[in-house]
Design a protein around this motif. Structure first.
Motif, PDB file in Angstrom:
ATOM      1  N   LEU A   6       1.056  -0.768   0.302  1.00 62.31           N
ATOM      2  CA  LEU A   6       0.094  -0.494   0.305  1.00 62.31           C
ATOM      3  C   LEU A   6       0.979   1.455   0.416  1.00 62.31           C
ATOM      4  CD1 LEU A   6      -2.781  -1.038   2.447  1.00 62.31           C
ATOM      5  CD2 LEU A   6      -3.186  -0.509   0.045  1.00 62.31           C
ATOM      6  N   THR A  14       2.995   4.203   5.741  1.00 58.17           N
ATOM      7  CA  THR A  14       2.427   3.985   6.535  1.00 58.17           C
ATOM      8  C   THR A  14       2.764   3.476   7.613  1.00 58.17           C
ATOM      9  OG1 THR A  14       4.248   1.309   5.594  1.00 58.17           O
ATOM     10  CG2 THR A  14       1.548   2.288   4.983  1.00 58.17           C
ATOM     11  N   VAL A 181      -7.479  -7.040   2.231  1.00 56.79           N
ATOM     12  CA  VAL A 181      -7.014  -5.157   3.069  1.00 56.79           C
ATOM     13  C   VAL A 181      -8.770  -4.642   3.633  1.00 56.79           C
ATOM     14  CG1 VAL A 181      -6.468  -2.947   3.179  1.00 56.79           C
ATOM     15  CG2 VAL A 181      -4.760  -4.859   1.809  1.00 56.79           C
ATOM     16  N   PHE A 191      -7.841   2.339  -2.092  1.00 60.17           N
ATOM     17  CA  PHE A 191      -7.500   1.218  -1.583  1.00 60.17           C
ATOM     18  C   PHE A 191      -7.219   0.026  -3.042  1.00 60.17           C
ATOM     19  CE2 PHE A 191      -8.063   2.458   3.067  1.00 60.17           C
ATOM     20  CZ  PHE A 191      -6.524   2.714   2.837  1.00 60.17           C
ATOM     21  N   ALA A 194      -4.582  -0.185  -5.500  1.00 62.61           N
ATOM     22  CA  ALA A 194      -2.977  -1.105  -5.056  1.00 62.61           C
ATOM     23  C   ALA A 194      -2.991  -2.231  -4.766  1.00 62.61           C
ATOM     24  CB  ALA A 194      -2.302  -0.014  -3.970  1.00 62.61           C
ATOM     25  N   LEU A 195      -4.140  -3.177  -4.565  1.00 59.98           N
ATOM     26  CA  LEU A 195      -3.914  -4.546  -4.348  1.00 59.98           C
ATOM     27  C   LEU A 195      -4.426  -5.434  -5.795  1.00 59.98           C
ATOM     28  CD1 LEU A 195      -6.456  -4.213  -2.135  1.00 59.98           C
ATOM     29  CD2 LEU A 195      -3.886  -4.784  -1.417  1.00 59.98           C
TER      30      LEU A 195
END
Ligand SMILES: NCc1[nH]cc(CCC(=O)O)c1CC(=O)O
Length: 267
Positions: A6, A14, A181, A191, A194-195
């Motif tokens: 991430l 993070t 996530v 998000f 980014a996955l």
């Protein structure tokens, strides 16, 4: 792992907030008897809802189908090896006592070893492996997720042999080997980019079976999607495999409903 991905893909810093869940703490509880549902996820969901964390990382397998209001699964890290591993004490070929609290594993492995009896051992992975190696847990075999062993860096263990089981013998749990996530619903799109899209496609279809069947990960049902095949296990059907077309992934709920009707599973 999730924080690194991430951070890198979203270009953000993070910070890790480590929480211990009820499931982590109560290592002596029988998950089957207490009900495993939400035991590993509840505290993390509370932290999201209170705004103490922006993303929570779970094993997709432990994530209940119905989610707290206001939360969503943004996506998944690329799935690892989804198989279960049969752990046998060295020299044993036909286990007499197999330790597992999972009805899904018990029913499927029972097809391979019809005369085996079942017992439970809990504790962390090291403890379980040691108990199988020495026999002190009263069992000569157990089952563990390959992904869990791999994440712990365990490729072998003294006194036991590992045998990874293909889907033909043991259908993995819904979501097995995928890391989810979870976030507040309003942040999900942020998000998601980014996955891993392919893992999301497959796990979303598997989770549609969970929703349709209404069970948590401690029921005997199993569903595992590959690019073109659905592997399915249920007490009423036994182990089945069905072809999947690309369009089947577009409408997960409709696909799960149709295939369950086809298989004759009561929902
Ligand atoms: N049932 C607990 C659980 N939940 C997630 C994993 C690790 C593997 C994964 O991510 O699927 C395990 C251990 C196991 O089943 O052996």
């Amino acid at each position: 792992m999730a924080a690194a991905r991430l951070g890198e893909r979203l270009g953000v810093e993070t910070e890790l907030l480590q929480l211990v869940t009820t499931g982590d703490r109560q290592t002596e509880w029988s998950l089957e008897k207490r009900g495993g549902k939400g035991l590993f996820t509840g505290e993390l969901e509370q932290a999201l809802l209170r705004g103490e964390a922006d993303a929570a990382v779970h094993s997709a397998k432990d994530l209940p189908g119905d989610m707290a209001d206001g939360l969503a699964v943004a996506g998944y890290l690329p799935r690892e090896d989804p198989r279960d591993v049969l752990v046998l004490r060295a020299g044993v070929t036909e286990p007499a006592r197999i330790a597992t609290g999972s009805p899904r594993r018990r029913l499927q492995i029972g097809q391979l070893f019809p005369s085996a009896a079942f017992t439970e051992i809990r504790g962390n992975v090291d403890t379980r492996l040691r108990k199988i190696a020495t026999g002190e847990g009263g069992a000569d075999a157990t089952l563990l997720a390959a992904a869990g062993l791999r994440r712990l860096g365990i490729g072998e263990w003294p006194g036991v042999a590992f045998h990874a089981l293909g889907c033909k013998h043991m259908v993995p749990a819904i979501g097995q080997a995928a890391i989810a996530v979870q976030c507040r619903a309003a942040d999900a799109a942020h998000f998601a980019g980014a996955l891993d899209a392919e893992t999301a496609r497959r796990v979303t279809l598997e989770r549609a079976f969970q929703t349709a069947l209404g069970g948590g990960c401690h029921t005997a049902a199993a569903a595992h999607a590959t690019a073109d095949t659905l592997w399915f296990f249920h007490e009423e059907t036994g182990l089945r495999s069905l072809p999947l077309a690309p369009a089947d992934f577009e409408e997960p709920a409709a696909t799960a409903g149709r295939l369950l009707r086809y298989l004759g599973v009561k929902v």
